[in-house]
Every structure is written in C-alpha cells, then in structure tokens.
Design a protein around this motif. Sequence first.
Motif, mmCIF file in Angstrom:
data_model
loop_
_atom_site.group_PDB
_atom_site.id
_atom_site.type_symbol
_atom_site.label_atom_id
_atom_site.label_comp_id
_atom_site.label_asym_id
_atom_site.label_seq_id
_atom_site.Cartn_x
_atom_site.Cartn_y
_atom_site.Cartn_z
ATOM 1 N N ILE A 11 0.847 -1.205 0.000
ATOM 2 C CA ILE A 11 0.000 0.000 0.000
ATOM 3 C C ILE A 11 0.883 1.256 0.000
ATOM 4 O O ILE A 11 0.659 2.179 -0.801
ATOM 5 C CB ILE A 11 -0.946 0.013 1.234
ATOM 6 C CG1 ILE A 11 -1.999 -1.094 1.103
ATOM 7 C CG2 ILE A 11 -1.629 1.377 1.381
ATOM 8 C CD1 ILE A 11 -2.863 -1.296 2.334
ATOM 9 N N CYS A 14 2.058 2.227 -3.440
ATOM 10 C CA CYS A 14 1.106 2.272 -4.561
ATOM 11 C C CYS A 14 1.152 3.645 -5.266
ATOM 12 O O CYS A 14 1.233 4.686 -4.616
ATOM 13 C CB CYS A 14 -0.304 2.000 -4.033
ATOM 14 S SG CYS A 14 -1.562 2.072 -5.305
ATOM 15 N N THR A 15 1.091 3.594 -6.582
ATOM 16 C CA THR A 15 1.107 4.856 -7.362
ATOM 17 C C THR A 15 -0.003 4.845 -8.419
ATOM 18 O O THR A 15 0.125 5.465 -9.470
ATOM 19 C CB THR A 15 2.469 5.042 -8.078
ATOM 20 O OG1 THR A 15 2.730 3.880 -8.857
ATOM 21 C CG2 THR A 15 3.605 5.259 -7.114
ATOM 22 N N LEU A 20 -3.546 11.849 -7.178
ATOM 23 C CA LEU A 20 -3.259 11.772 -5.744
ATOM 24 C C LEU A 20 -1.765 11.608 -5.481
ATOM 25 O O LEU A 20 -1.231 12.116 -4.492
ATOM 26 C CB LEU A 20 -4.044 10.624 -5.097
ATOM 27 C CG LEU A 20 -5.564 10.750 -5.205
ATOM 28 C CD1 LEU A 20 -6.252 9.696 -4.365
ATOM 29 C CD2 LEU A 20 -6.036 12.128 -4.791
ATOM 30 N N ARG A 24 -0.157 14.388 -2.951
ATOM 31 C CA ARG A 24 0.464 14.118 -1.649
ATOM 32 C C ARG A 24 1.914 14.606 -1.629
ATOM 33 O O ARG A 24 2.417 15.044 -0.595
ATOM 34 C CB ARG A 24 0.326 12.652 -1.236
ATOM 35 C CG ARG A 24 0.840 11.617 -2.201
ATOM 36 C CD ARG A 24 0.526 10.215 -1.647
ATOM 37 N NE ARG A 24 0.396 9.207 -2.666
ATOM 38 C CZ ARG A 24 1.406 8.608 -3.275
ATOM 39 N NH1 ARG A 24 2.633 8.925 -2.960
ATOM 40 N NH2 ARG A 24 1.177 7.682 -4.181
ATOM 41 N N PRO A 44 1.077 6.765 0.343
ATOM 42 C CA PRO A 44 -0.190 6.224 0.857
ATOM 43 C C PRO A 44 -0.002 5.779 2.308
ATOM 44 O O PRO A 44 1.091 5.325 2.678
ATOM 45 C CB PRO A 44 -0.451 5.017 -0.058
ATOM 46 C CG PRO A 44 0.338 5.288 -1.295
ATOM 47 C CD PRO A 44 1.547 6.047 -0.865
ATOM 48 N N CYS A 118 -4.575 7.749 0.086
ATOM 49 C CA CYS A 118 -3.777 8.943 -0.219
ATOM 50 C C CYS A 118 -4.594 10.193 0.080
ATOM 51 O O CYS A 118 -5.808 10.209 -0.163
ATOM 52 C CB CYS A 118 -3.381 8.977 -1.695
ATOM 53 S SG CYS A 118 -2.219 7.697 -2.129
ATOM 54 N N ASN A 132 -10.236 2.563 -7.309
ATOM 55 C CA ASN A 132 -8.859 2.036 -7.321
ATOM 56 C C ASN A 132 -8.473 1.557 -5.930
ATOM 57 O O ASN A 132 -7.888 0.492 -5.749
ATOM 58 C CB ASN A 132 -7.858 3.139 -7.716
ATOM 59 C CG ASN A 132 -7.868 3.420 -9.206
ATOM 60 O OD1 ASN A 132 -8.410 2.640 -9.982
ATOM 61 N ND2 ASN A 132 -7.260 4.533 -9.609
ATOM 62 N N CYS A 133 -8.806 2.374 -4.929
ATOM 63 C CA CYS A 133 -8.332 2.083 -3.582
ATOM 64 C C CYS A 133 -9.160 1.011 -2.874
ATOM 65 O O CYS A 133 -8.705 0.444 -1.881
ATOM 66 C CB CYS A 133 -8.272 3.357 -2.746
ATOM 67 S SG CYS A 133 -6.781 3.400 -1.722
ATOM 68 N N TRP A 136 -7.332 -2.177 -2.138
ATOM 69 C CA TRP A 136 -6.562 -2.348 -0.897
ATOM 70 C C TRP A 136 -7.482 -2.615 0.282
ATOM 71 O O TRP A 136 -7.145 -3.387 1.179
ATOM 72 C CB TRP A 136 -5.714 -1.100 -0.621
ATOM 73 C CG TRP A 136 -4.653 -0.838 -1.642
ATOM 74 C CD1 TRP A 136 -4.491 0.283 -2.392
ATOM 75 C CD2 TRP A 136 -3.585 -1.722 -2.026
ATOM 76 N NE1 TRP A 136 -3.401 0.155 -3.218
ATOM 77 C CE2 TRP A 136 -2.827 -1.060 -3.016
ATOM 78 C CE3 TRP A 136 -3.199 -3.007 -1.641
ATOM 79 C CZ2 TRP A 136 -1.700 -1.634 -3.607
ATOM 80 C CZ3 TRP A 136 -2.080 -3.585 -2.233
ATOM 81 C CH2 TRP A 136 -1.342 -2.901 -3.201
#
Length: 232
Positions: A11, A14-15, A20, A24, A44, A118, A132-133, A136
């Motif tokens: 995590i 992650c890109t 985001l 960040r 993240p 993120c 996308n997230c 996770w």
Amino acid sequence: MSSLKVLNDEISNCTKCPRLNAWRKEGAIKKRKSYQDHHYWARPVPGFGVSNPKLLVVGLAPGAHGANRTGRIFTGDRSGDWLYRAMHKAGFANQAASIDLKDGLKLNDARVLTAVRCAPPDNKPTTIERDNCSYWLEKEWKLIKKDLHCVIALGSFAWQETIKLLTSDGFEAIKKIPKFKHEASALFQKKKQKILLIASYHPSQQNTFTKRLTEPMFDRVFTLAKRQIANS
Ligand code: SF4
C-alpha cells in the motif's frame, strides 16, 4: 514477514492514482508554516492497530498535513486528536495522544484505516480513485475480518464503502439499512459472524468547530461499540 506487513508495504508504495500521487507530494513541498522543518511521509498511509481487531474504524482519507505528514493514519491533526482521545476513553487505545510514529500509541482490539489511502485535494477523491483504492480495502479486510464484531464508519463516504465491502463479502443486513446519520446502525451477518456497523459524523474540524459533532456524541459511538463487543 506477516501478510499484513507485506500488504502495508505494498500500500505504501502504490502509485495507481496519478492525481493523488502528485497531490500528496505537493503537500510535502508546500508544507504548512508550523511544519516547515518536518519531513513529510508523502505516501499512501496504511492501516494502524492490531492484526485481529474486534473493532475497525473506517475513515475517508489521510489528512494532507496530518497522516500525510506523519505516516500514521489520523495522526498529527485535530481529527486524530478527537479519534484517539475517544478511543482511549473507551479503552481501545493506551493513550489519547497521537503526535507522530514515536509517540508510543498502541491500540487494544482495534484497527483504524481509511477507505482511500492517499490524501486527496479538498478531502474529495474521485470515483475512479475511490474504486482504485477499494482494491486495498478488500485485501486488508480479508486479512483482519475474522474476529470483528463492530465497524465504526466516520462519515457517509466511509459508511457507503463499508456497506459495499460487507455485502461484496457475502454479509447480509439483518434489517433494512438506514440512511447515514450519527448513531445509525445496521447489523450484518455471514454464517455465525455478526458485525454491527455504526455511523458517526466524521471528527473533522468542519463538524467539531460547528458542534455538529460534540465530544459526548462521539464518545457515545465508542460506548456502543464496546457494548456490542462485550455482548458478542
Ligand atoms: S489512493 Fe489508493 S489506489 Fe490510489 S494511489 Fe493511493 S493507495 Fe494507490
């Protein structure tokens, strides 16, 4: 290395979301005046707490100058002060203070994470970033759900994401799921496991400064969670 440790590392690296990813890092460059000498995490932010929680707290996303700075979720900003103070009062944390990774904070029977890992501009991830997230979120859920009795969703975004998560994992709501509001709740079941989902207004400054969320209101949510765990 435990599977959760491997997941946390994945995590953190992650890109997948370009916007985001850039945001960040930008936060880490345009530091807040009071944090000019801080080295920002700018990655993240994984979940924090025990690996077999009875209580899971789900938030929206890391704060730009809180978790995005310190590297631990809900740490280093006012929302985190509210969250861990309430968890400490209810016995889910060893201390109220959440300042940085070295502050000694430990959770008891609890884990905290955010649906999006993120920090997003204006605290608003896009639907693509959210989806996308959720990859996770689902992976972490599978690793930690075994002993769960209760989930507290901080805000309507977390409420919706948790309902999606529970239903996609085969949990069924015992009664009609209410609309999001503070202290709304829904009991879910899958085979012998029952999980109570409780809604709370998010302890953001927008809610706490305006007194939409007060400390007694927030404490009550954790008392309900404690009761659910004790009776399970
Ligand atoms: S929001 Fe989630 S999926 Fe998107 S880059 Fe961050 S960790 Fe990866």
